[in-house]
Design an enzyme around this catalytic site. Structure first.
Site, PDB file in Angstrom:
ATOM      1  N   HIS A  10      49.778 -27.119  61.687  1.00 47.45           N
ATOM      2  CA  HIS A  10      49.252 -25.646  61.971  1.00 47.45           C
ATOM      3  C   HIS A  10      48.741 -25.734  63.302  1.00 47.45           C
ATOM      4  O   HIS A  10      47.638 -26.216  63.320  1.00 47.45           O
ATOM      5  CB  HIS A  10      48.103 -25.380  60.718  1.00 47.45           C
ATOM      6  N   HIS A  12      49.521 -23.652  67.074  1.00 44.02           N
ATOM      7  CA  HIS A  12      50.269 -22.594  67.612  1.00 44.02           C
ATOM      8  C   HIS A  12      50.521 -23.100  69.344  1.00 44.02           C
ATOM      9  O   HIS A  12      49.641 -23.168  69.951  1.00 44.02           O
ATOM     10  CB  HIS A  12      49.321 -21.191  67.792  1.00 44.02           C
ATOM     11  N   GLU A 193      42.314 -16.300  55.740  1.00 38.78           N
ATOM     12  CA  GLU A 193      41.598 -16.822  56.867  1.00 38.78           C
ATOM     13  C   GLU A 193      40.203 -15.769  56.638  1.00 38.78           C
ATOM     14  O   GLU A 193      39.392 -16.136  56.457  1.00 38.78           O
ATOM     15  CB  GLU A 193      42.494 -16.817  58.065  1.00 38.78           C
ATOM     16  N   ASP A 271      45.011 -25.606  64.916  1.00 37.44           N
ATOM     17  CA  ASP A 271      45.267 -24.289  65.194  1.00 37.44           C
ATOM     18  C   ASP A 271      45.656 -23.957  66.603  1.00 37.44           C
ATOM     19  O   ASP A 271      46.804 -23.702  67.015  1.00 37.44           O
ATOM     20  CB  ASP A 271      43.964 -23.407  64.788  1.00 37.44           C
ATOM     21  N   ASP A 272      44.559 -23.845  67.633  1.00 39.86           N
ATOM     22  CA  ASP A 272      44.582 -23.467  68.580  1.00 39.86           C
ATOM     23  C   ASP A 272      43.794 -24.385  69.623  1.00 39.86           C
ATOM     24  O   ASP A 272      42.642 -23.712  69.846  1.00 39.86           O
ATOM     25  CB  ASP A 272      44.107 -22.161  69.085  1.00 39.86           C
TER      26      ASP A 272
HETATM   27  N1  HPA Z   1      44.857 -16.608  62.710  1.00 38.17           N
HETATM   28  C1  HPA Z   1      45.970 -15.700  62.808  1.00 38.17           C
HETATM   29  N2  HPA Z   1      46.795 -15.752  63.804  1.00 38.17           N
HETATM   30  C2  HPA Z   1      46.643 -16.823  64.797  1.00 38.17           C
HETATM   31  C3  HPA Z   1      45.620 -17.629  64.683  1.00 38.17           C
HETATM   32  C4  HPA Z   1      44.903 -17.679  63.534  1.00 38.17           C
HETATM   33  O1  HPA Z   1      43.960 -18.592  63.243  1.00 38.17           O
HETATM   34  N3  HPA Z   1      45.933 -18.413  65.857  1.00 38.17           N
HETATM   35  C5  HPA Z   1      46.835 -18.098  66.447  1.00 38.17           C
HETATM   36  N4  HPA Z   1      47.266 -17.045  65.719  1.00 38.17           N
HETATM   37 ZN    ZN Z   2      46.817 -20.314  62.920  1.00 35.98          ZN
END
Ligand code: HPA
Ligand code: ZN
Length: 333
Positions: A10, A12, A193, A271-272
């Protein structure tokens, strides 16, 4: 446990852009960013929730324009991933950010694909791409995207769903997921989330996804936890992201021990990473410290990363065996 072999499920791709690289891309593309400096950008990495984060994140995407940008972005992430012990990375990518600006899908996916090849040759890391549809857009746009992807089908692993969750339940994309399944894509979706546990149920029952990205709110529902364990549905959890987006206040209460005890394929992910303050090892360290996790618990999470991946069975077995071999080797701590 920094050297533990890991899979990241996970992350992006466009969320891996480091501030210095974002400014370099903007400069070479003559794009004006809304921040006066890298320092101002980093100061803005402070969010009231998912929507506030997404606004900033999409502004940052404006710096990415050319095939070379997508190549450099992907290679930079895979380099850092390899440094974090990652041997397999299933990376999310959403072309819908870039198509409206006239950036050809072939340039986006071509740059990414070239970097995946070079990173494998250089560092022995396996990169894969999961295409993410943006849930605030219509299902018909997602179906159009699926058609556009047809010529690139061979180099894509799966499809997912991302973006602003509340008000955009997974069921909105039932036909999209059904069509993707027919084309042989592996299926996943962000759910639970910020959204309720019912969105997670919907992702499983209506969209028939194979794993859940985040799934945090579902961990409070015992029947769902049992279902994750019984059906082998992996959760791709992202602790530092959850902390920054105020999904959780304190990682000391993060439900990892409960999920491990219940036999859920819980995994850790970044995640990011620059936006949330850490790559994969920083996520392992944060929960390891906050929850006083044992070496075995961390190793089990690493095994889950392979078991919960969309890799062929032989690669999953090899990943799990690599974790075990690492544990039996010379101790690093
Ligand atoms: N949630 C939803 N979309 C996203 C996320 C996230 O944590 N990170 C990048 N796009
Ligand atoms: Zn994500």
């Amino acid at each position: 446990m920094a050297g533990l072999p890991k899979a990241e499920l996970h992350v992006h791709l466009k969320g891996t852009v480091e501030p210095a690289d974002m400014f370099a891309f903007a400069a070479r593309n003559d794009v004006r960013l809304p921040w006066a400096s890298q320092r101002a950008l980093v100061a803005a990495y402070d969010y009231t929730g998912l929507d506030a984060f997404l606004t900033l994140y999409w502004q940052g995407c404006q710096a990415l324009c050319t095939r070379a940008d997508f190549y450099d972005l992907t290679l930079a992430y895979l380099r850092r991933a390899a440094q974090n012990g990652i041997v397999r990375a299933e990376m999310f990518f959403s072309p819908q950010n870039f198509l409206p600006r006239g950036i050809a899908l072939a340039d986006q996916l071509g740059g990414i694909g070239e970097a995946i090849k070079d990173a494998d040759a250089e560092w022995g890391i396996r990169g894969e791409v999961i295409i993410v549809a943006q849930r605030h857009r219509s299902e018909s746009e997602a179906l159009d995207l699926l058609s556009l992807l047809r010529p690139h089908r061979d180099r894509l692993l799966g499809v997912g769903l991302g973006g602003p969750e509340i008000g955009n339940p997974p069921g909105k994309f039932a036909r999209f997921f059904s069509a993707a399944r027919q084309q042989g894509y592996r299926l996943t979706a962000h759910a639970g989330e910020e959204g309720p546990a019912s969105y997670v149920r919907e992702a499983l029952d209506v969209c028939r996804v194979e794993r859940i990205d985040h799934g945090y709110t579902a961990t409070a529902e015992p029947d769902l936890v049992r279902r994750f364990a019984d059906d082998g549905i992996a959760l791709t959890m992202c602790p530092l992201s959850n902390l920054r987006l105020r999904i959780v206040d304190d990682l000391a209460a993060y439900p990892l021990p409960m999920l491990l005890d219940a036999g859920v394929l819980v995994t850790l992910n970044s995640d990011d990473p620059p936006y949330f303050g850490g790559y994969l090892n920083a996520n392992y360290e944060a929960v390891g410290r906050s929850l006083a996790l044992t070496r075995e618990a961390l190793a089990q999470i690493a095994r889950n990363g392979f078991t919960g991946s969309f890799a062929p069975a032989g690669d999953i077995a090899a990943g799990v065996a690599a974790v075990d071999a690492y544990l039996e080797g010379p101790q690093d701590s």
